[in-house]
Structure formats: C-alpha cells, structure tokens
Design a protein around this motif. Sequence first.
Motif, PDB file in Angstrom:
ATOM      1  N   ALA A 288       0.830  -1.211   0.000  1.00 40.50           N
ATOM      2  CA  ALA A 288       0.000   0.000   0.000  1.00 40.50           C
ATOM      3  C   ALA A 288       0.862   1.259   0.000  1.00 40.50           C
ATOM      4  O   ALA A 288       0.518   2.263  -0.644  1.00 40.50           O
ATOM      5  CB  ALA A 288      -0.923  -0.013   1.216  1.00 40.50           C
ATOM      6  N   GLU A 289       1.977   1.222   0.729  1.00 40.49           N
ATOM      7  CA  GLU A 289       2.872   2.384   0.747  1.00 40.49           C
ATOM      8  C   GLU A 289       3.468   2.644  -0.631  1.00 40.49           C
ATOM      9  O   GLU A 289       3.579   3.799  -1.066  1.00 40.49           O
ATOM     10  CB  GLU A 289       3.990   2.158   1.765  1.00 40.49           C
ATOM     11  CG  GLU A 289       3.546   2.230   3.217  1.00 40.49           C
ATOM     12  CD  GLU A 289       4.676   1.892   4.171  1.00 40.49           C
ATOM     13  OE1 GLU A 289       5.140   2.801   4.896  1.00 40.49           O
ATOM     14  OE2 GLU A 289       5.099   0.717   4.191  1.00 40.49           O
ATOM     15  N   LEU A 290       3.844   1.585  -1.329  1.00 40.72           N
ATOM     16  CA  LEU A 290       4.404   1.744  -2.668  1.00 40.72           C
ATOM     17  C   LEU A 290       3.334   2.211  -3.649  1.00 40.72           C
ATOM     18  O   LEU A 290       3.608   3.056  -4.516  1.00 40.72           O
ATOM     19  CB  LEU A 290       5.027   0.428  -3.143  1.00 40.72           C
ATOM     20  CG  LEU A 290       6.192  -0.112  -2.309  1.00 40.72           C
ATOM     21  CD1 LEU A 290       6.777  -1.358  -2.964  1.00 40.72           C
ATOM     22  CD2 LEU A 290       7.275   0.940  -2.091  1.00 40.72           C
ATOM     23  N   GLU A 291       2.122   1.698  -3.513  1.00 36.81           N
ATOM     24  CA  GLU A 291       1.044   2.113  -4.401  1.00 36.81           C
ATOM     25  C   GLU A 291       0.687   3.583  -4.177  1.00 36.81           C
ATOM     26  O   GLU A 291       0.311   4.282  -5.129  1.00 36.81           O
ATOM     27  CB  GLU A 291      -0.178   1.228  -4.192  1.00 36.81           C
ATOM     28  CG  GLU A 291       0.025  -0.196  -4.721  1.00 36.81           C
ATOM     29  CD  GLU A 291      -1.119  -1.120  -4.394  1.00 36.81           C
ATOM     30  OE1 GLU A 291      -1.989  -0.726  -3.561  1.00 36.81           O
ATOM     31  OE2 GLU A 291      -1.181  -2.240  -4.955  1.00 36.81           O
ATOM     32  N   ALA A 292       0.821   4.057  -2.937  1.00 36.40           N
ATOM     33  CA  ALA A 292       0.576   5.477  -2.660  1.00 36.40           C
ATOM     34  C   ALA A 292       1.602   6.346  -3.377  1.00 36.40           C
ATOM     35  O   ALA A 292       1.273   7.406  -3.929  1.00 36.40           O
ATOM     36  CB  ALA A 292       0.621   5.730  -1.152  1.00 36.40           C
ATOM     37  N   ILE A 293       2.846   5.892  -3.383  1.00 39.35           N
ATOM     38  CA  ILE A 293       3.898   6.621  -4.105  1.00 39.35           C
ATOM     39  C   ILE A 293       3.603   6.603  -5.604  1.00 39.35           C
ATOM     40  O   ILE A 293       3.769   7.625  -6.293  1.00 39.35           O
ATOM     41  CB  ILE A 293       5.277   6.010  -3.811  1.00 39.35           C
ATOM     42  CG1 ILE A 293       5.674   6.281  -2.362  1.00 39.35           C
ATOM     43  CG2 ILE A 293       6.341   6.558  -4.769  1.00 39.35           C
ATOM     44  CD1 ILE A 293       6.971   5.620  -1.940  1.00 39.35           C
ATOM     45  N   ASP A 294       3.154   5.453  -6.115  1.00 40.28           N
ATOM     46  CA  ASP A 294       2.808   5.354  -7.535  1.00 40.28           C
ATOM     47  C   ASP A 294       1.813   6.441  -7.924  1.00 40.28           C
ATOM     48  O   ASP A 294       1.955   7.103  -8.960  1.00 40.28           O
ATOM     49  CB  ASP A 294       2.212   3.984  -7.862  1.00 40.28           C
ATOM     50  CG  ASP A 294       3.220   2.853  -7.703  1.00 40.28           C
ATOM     51  OD1 ASP A 294       4.430   3.129  -7.610  1.00 40.28           O
ATOM     52  OD2 ASP A 294       2.779   1.680  -7.677  1.00 40.28           O
TER      53      ASP A 294
END
Length: 327
Positions: A288-294
């Motif tokens: 989820a943290e990486l998807e937020a950055i995406d």
Amino acid sequence: MTENPFPLDRDDLLKAYRIMRTIREFEERLHIDFAKGDIPGFVHLYAGEEASAAGIMMHLKDNDRIASTHRGHGHCIAKGVDVHEMMAEIYGRSTGACRGKGGSMHIADLSKGMMGANGILGAGAPLACGAALAAKVRGDGGVGISFVGDGASNQGMFLESLNLAAVWNLPAIFVVENNGYAESTARDWAVAVDSYIDRASGFGLPGVTVDGTDFFAVYEAAGEIIRRAREGGGPALLECNMVRFYGHFEGDAQTYRAKGEVEAIRASRDCIKIFAERVIEAGVISRAELEAIDKEVLDLIEDAVRAAKSAPLPAPAELLTDVYVAY
C-alpha cells in the motif's frame, strides 16, 4: 517490528522507490507524447535502467558533479533536478531547466551538480575529470562521476579520461551502463574484452561489475567506490549490466532485437518490480505504501506535462543568450 535486512532505513527505501518510479513514469509518458508528435527533437529513454541512477545518486550531494549521456533523464531525476523544469525543457518551453533551448539531450542544473546530458558519446568523461580535479584542489571531498554506455566506452576521450584520472589520482568514477546495445549493435560485436573491468585494469584502476537491475547491488558497490574516492583512494570503474525497455531512440524499430526479448526482460528483469518484491517480502515496506507513491508520482508527471504545455516558448530575443560565457 520486522527487522530491516537492507543497508538503508525505511525512509531511504521509500526515497529510492520514489526516484525509480518517477524516472519510469516520466519516461513512459514521454514515450506516449513523443509518438503523438507533442515533443520536438530527439528522445532517448532510460526506462528499465532506473536502479543504476538511483543506486549511485543516493550516495551523492549537490556538490558532487555528474556528467550524463544522451539517455540522461534518469540521471537528472535521481540527482534532484526539478521534474517540472525537466518536462518544460523537453517540450522546448522557456520555463525549462535550460530555458527550453537544450531539449532532451542537454538538460543541466549546476545547482544540483548535474553538468548536463550530452549528445556526444563519451564527452562527459573529461568533464567528470575536471570536476574531480576541482574537488581535489578544493579538498572538499567531492567526486566527479561520468556515465557512458557500452558504445561510448569505445570512444578515445573516454579511454584518455581513464588514464588522466589514474595519473592524477582523481576522485573520479566512471560508470559504464551496459545495456547490451550500442545503438543497434550488440555489445559482443563491438567490444574486444569480456568485461569492462579489463579496461579499467589496463589503466591501473580498480573496477567492479554488478547486476544493474538490482538496486541493492548497485547501491552497495557504488557506496564503497564513492567512499574510497572521497578519502583519496583515487578513481575507479563501475560496470552496471542492465536492460533498456525501449529502442536506442524513440522511433527505433528495434529489428535487431529477438522476438519477445522486450516482453521477457519486462517480465523478469524489471528493476522496480525486483526492488518492490524484496522490500515487501521482507516486511519492511507495505504494498500500500508503494502504491501510494505510484499515485503521487503519476499526479506529479501529469502536472508537469500540463504546466509544460501551457508555458511560453523562448522569445526570439533569447536566441543568442547562453551561447558565450561573459567574464
């Protein structure tokens, strides 16, 4: 709490991912907009090679200087050049990093230590030597880093720079980003040695080869080489074996590549996927943290394109400015 097995803390891991994702989305958007005819000039994309730029530049400060290549967008972003100014430059707008007069192959920002992308193969190597010499004279611990591809590594000025750096014991680092092709010529058809480390040893330089799709391999090797240079240990060469997802330039039909080659490397050698899988599996960063950055990165790129398209073109009176240095 899960123990972090990586050489960076959580914040720096997230920073590294953001750098790589920003480079990827920047390049993917240029691929689309260039095909639509929105972008003037030539464009060479860095997609697939993000781990090299991020893994090296995470060790650098603004006073460390880098000299880039015609495939320089990734180096610019990783070194901290403003994405809006980069996009405006590529669109040829006056708000660009070079006032819209340099374009894709000549983005520079000296305030960030980015001496410029360069359309002349191998031409950044002597510039990096100059930057390294200046840092040595000042005694400020700075380094000069030259990036070249496997094709540019055959240029005379690159080889002369290796010799000069060795003779003067400069804090210079030569990075060969070996993506397997010099334009359309496979590396093995154009380079006599088995490894670029052989080139380095011929001039008395140490060198190391790493998997350029592995961010952590690049980060650790670059960290040791940069530390050594800062402490007076002299120059070195770093070879990053990597892949490029697009052709030599936008519009390249890539008839020299095997059928299914690009699809295969996107599936199995995508440095961003490899990074994400490792940090998620280790339990240090969540998906989820990486998807937020995406999402944040996509919003950034969209805003940069919108701003670039609405910015003015350089005025005719600007034609001869920035051509000669005024002392």
